[in-house]
Design a protein around this motif. Structure first.
Motif, short mmCIF file in Angstrom:
data_model
loop_
_atom_site.label_atom_id
_atom_site.label_comp_id
_atom_site.label_asym_id
_atom_site.label_seq_id
_atom_site.Cartn_x
_atom_site.Cartn_y
_atom_site.Cartn_z
N SER A 1 41.85 -25.42 19.49
CA SER A 1 42.12 -26.63 18.84
C SER A 1 42.62 -27.88 19.93
O SER A 1 43.43 -27.26 20.79
CB SER A 1 43.09 -26.69 17.77
OG SER A 1 43.61 -27.95 17.49
N SER B 1 39.33 -22.48 6.42
CA SER B 1 37.89 -23.20 6.64
C SER B 1 36.68 -22.29 6.88
O SER B 1 36.10 -22.56 7.91
CB SER B 1 37.96 -24.35 7.70
OG SER B 1 39.08 -25.35 7.19
N TYR C 1 44.13 -30.69 10.27
CA TYR C 1 44.52 -30.29 8.95
C TYR C 1 45.58 -31.18 8.29
O TYR C 1 46.63 -31.23 8.64
CB TYR C 1 44.88 -28.66 8.83
CG TYR C 1 43.88 -27.83 8.89
CD1 TYR C 1 43.45 -27.08 7.97
CD2 TYR C 1 43.34 -27.43 10.19
CE1 TYR C 1 42.45 -26.11 7.95
CE2 TYR C 1 42.44 -26.37 10.43
CZ TYR C 1 41.95 -26.04 9.40
OH TYR C 1 40.76 -24.87 9.26
N SER D 1 47.38 -30.11 14.70
CA SER D 1 46.83 -28.94 14.17
C SER D 1 46.57 -27.96 15.16
O SER D 1 45.75 -28.21 16.11
CB SER D 1 45.80 -28.96 13.11
OG SER D 1 46.07 -30.04 12.29
N LYS E 1 40.99 -29.06 6.18
CA LYS E 1 40.44 -29.49 7.31
C LYS E 1 39.89 -30.81 6.99
O LYS E 1 39.05 -31.11 6.00
CB LYS E 1 39.60 -28.51 7.87
CG LYS E 1 39.48 -28.83 9.57
CD LYS E 1 38.70 -27.58 10.12
CE LYS E 1 38.43 -27.86 11.67
NZ LYS E 1 37.47 -26.62 12.66
N ASP F 1 38.61 -20.61 11.23
CA ASP F 1 39.71 -21.08 11.77
C ASP F 1 40.78 -19.97 11.66
O ASP F 1 41.22 -19.62 10.50
CB ASP F 1 40.11 -22.36 11.52
CG ASP F 1 39.43 -23.56 12.08
OD1 ASP F 1 38.48 -23.32 12.59
OD2 ASP F 1 39.49 -24.50 11.54
N SER G 1 39.28 -31.62 14.52
CA SER G 1 39.67 -32.05 13.51
C SER G 1 41.14 -31.66 13.14
O SER G 1 41.61 -30.70 13.63
CB SER G 1 38.91 -31.57 12.25
OG SER G 1 37.45 -32.09 12.53
#
Length: 420
Positions: free
Chosen positions: A112, A37, A312, A117, A362, A67, A310
């Motif tokens: 995260s 990403s 994945y 994820s 993502k 990421d 978010s």
């Protein structure tokens, strides 16, 4: 009618004082599978190209985000390299194009908070208190893992002056063989603000379609000049396949399906998104659909701070095909740097007569197309997607100037416009 994308590798030599950081590619490239990403554009505007005016100073900035799927903390450092118009390193010392120092550490990061994820998100904003650029031109941003002494990301960006006025028009091609499938551009460059001794030999133009460097037309020189204006209207000189509107999918929410999303299955391991069955579009008439011209936007609707909240998801792609092609099939777009990557390769299912592939994405909105990789490594979208003149595309015009005796290429003008 076929459309090819070339991926050109340019290998750098040893970096003085940091010999362990050699063998970088002077293109948009991701070196390690655990880097995902990657975004690079104007701060706060994901659908923007990394082009900045040299006069903006800190009022205009570029932000790189990425990421690390291995999680935890790593020491990432960055380097900025000035390049010529062909993306080779310029014959300049760092002190001639940078105010500040290379190899500073990226100190903006977050872990995260999504339970499905694990990753660490990093961000770098340019210019900053440690570094700024002094001259216009092409630049390469290189990110390194300092501990392992390896490159992980390279990104192209542009620093522009605004000295020339750029005129443009788009039309159906003069070449009758491309009349219904391509778009042709004619340009004019007015350099009344800058004295240029030999405009036809010192001015070069590059044109990009939808931000794709792999299909760019480069080193275009003027056809003739009249006063302070250079004209570019040679037969079939600046002609691009018009393509079709991009396919897309939207997974900004994983709680409900959206257009082109067939189903979403969630379990304790995460989410699997099955997209609608795709069909070939080569023989289909043109249909005007809204798209983002190859961009992708990272975002989720459920939580704030999407950079670290978010998920994945595993996204499943299918393409109906009654035959298996000799060439490998990929999905490509801005998310893949317009390159054929193993993560986005589809395999043929003889029983179901379709191609199928799964890749991690993502949460966000994504444009994509299908492309076949030919024996010589080029990508051909036309066989699956087709091409039609009415398609809406973004174009970017870059004007380079190297005065006789100069040691670098100045970028003296940039213009963006849409074909509609």
């Amino acid at each position: 009618m076929r459309f090819f994308y070339a991926f050109i590798f340019v290998w750098a030599g040893v970096i003085t004082g940091h010999a362990q950081f050699d063998n970088i590619i002077y293109d948009n490239y991701i070196y390690e599978d655990y880097i995902k990403s990657v975004t690079f554009g104007h701060t706060g505007i994901q659908t923007s190209y990394p082009v900045i005016d040299i006069g903006t100073q800190f009022s205009g900035r570029l932000t790189l985000g990425f990421d690390d799927m291995e999680g935890g903390f790593k020491t990432y450092i960055y380097r900025i390299i000035h390049c010529d118009k062909d993306w080779y390193p310029s014959d300049l010392q760092e002190i001639e194009y940078l105010d500040g120092f290379n190899y500073e550490e990226i100190d903006e990061f977050g872990y995260s908070v999504n339970p499905y994820s694990e990753y660490t998100h990093y961000e770098l904003t340019l210019p900053n208190d440690d570094i700024n650029w002094l001259i216009s031109g092409n630049y390469l941003l290189a990110i390194y893992d300092e501990d392992y002494e390896i490159p992980v990301i390279t990104r192209r960006f542009l620093v522009s002056e605004t000295i020339v006025d750029i005129g443009h028009s788009i039309m159906k091609p003069k070449n009758v063989k491309k009349f219904n499938t391509h778009q042709e551009l004619e340009l004019s460059i007015n350099h009344r603000k800058l004295h240029i001794s030999r405009p036809l030999s010192e001015i070069y133009v590059t044109v990009l379609q939808n931000g794709n460097w792999n299909s760019a037309i480069q080193n275009i020189q003027g056809t003739y000049e009249r006063g302070d204006v250079i004209y570019f209207d040679a037969f079939d000189n600046i002609t691009f396949p018009a393509l079709k509107e991009f396919r897309n999918f939207d997974i900004r929410s994983l709680k409900y399906t959206t257009e082109f999303v067939h189903s979403i299955d969630r379990d304790e391991l995460g989410s699997t998104v099955l997209l609608d069955l795709n069909k070939k579009r080569y023989t289909r008439n043109f249909i005007s659909d809204q798209d983002a011209n190859g961009f992708f936007v990272l975002e989720n609707f459920e939580y704030g701070s999407g950079e670290v909240s978010s998920e994945y998801a595993n996204v499943v792609f299918t393409l109906e095909s009654h035959k298996e092609y000799d060439e490998d099939l990929y999905i490509i777009g801005g998310f893949s740097d317009w390159q054929a990557k193993d993560d986005y390769k589809l395999e043929y299912d003889q029983v179901r007569k379709l191609y199928v592939g799964t890749a991690k994405f993502k949460q966000g909105y994504y444009d994509y197309m299908f492309a076949l990789q030919t024996e010589d490594g080029l990508l051909d979208m036309d066989i699956i997607e087709g091409s039609w003149y009415e398609t809406e595309n973004d174009y970017m015009i870059l004007v380079y100037y190297r005065e006789f005796g100069s040691f670098y290429d100045r970028l003296i003008g940039v213009s963006n416009f849409n074909s509609n």
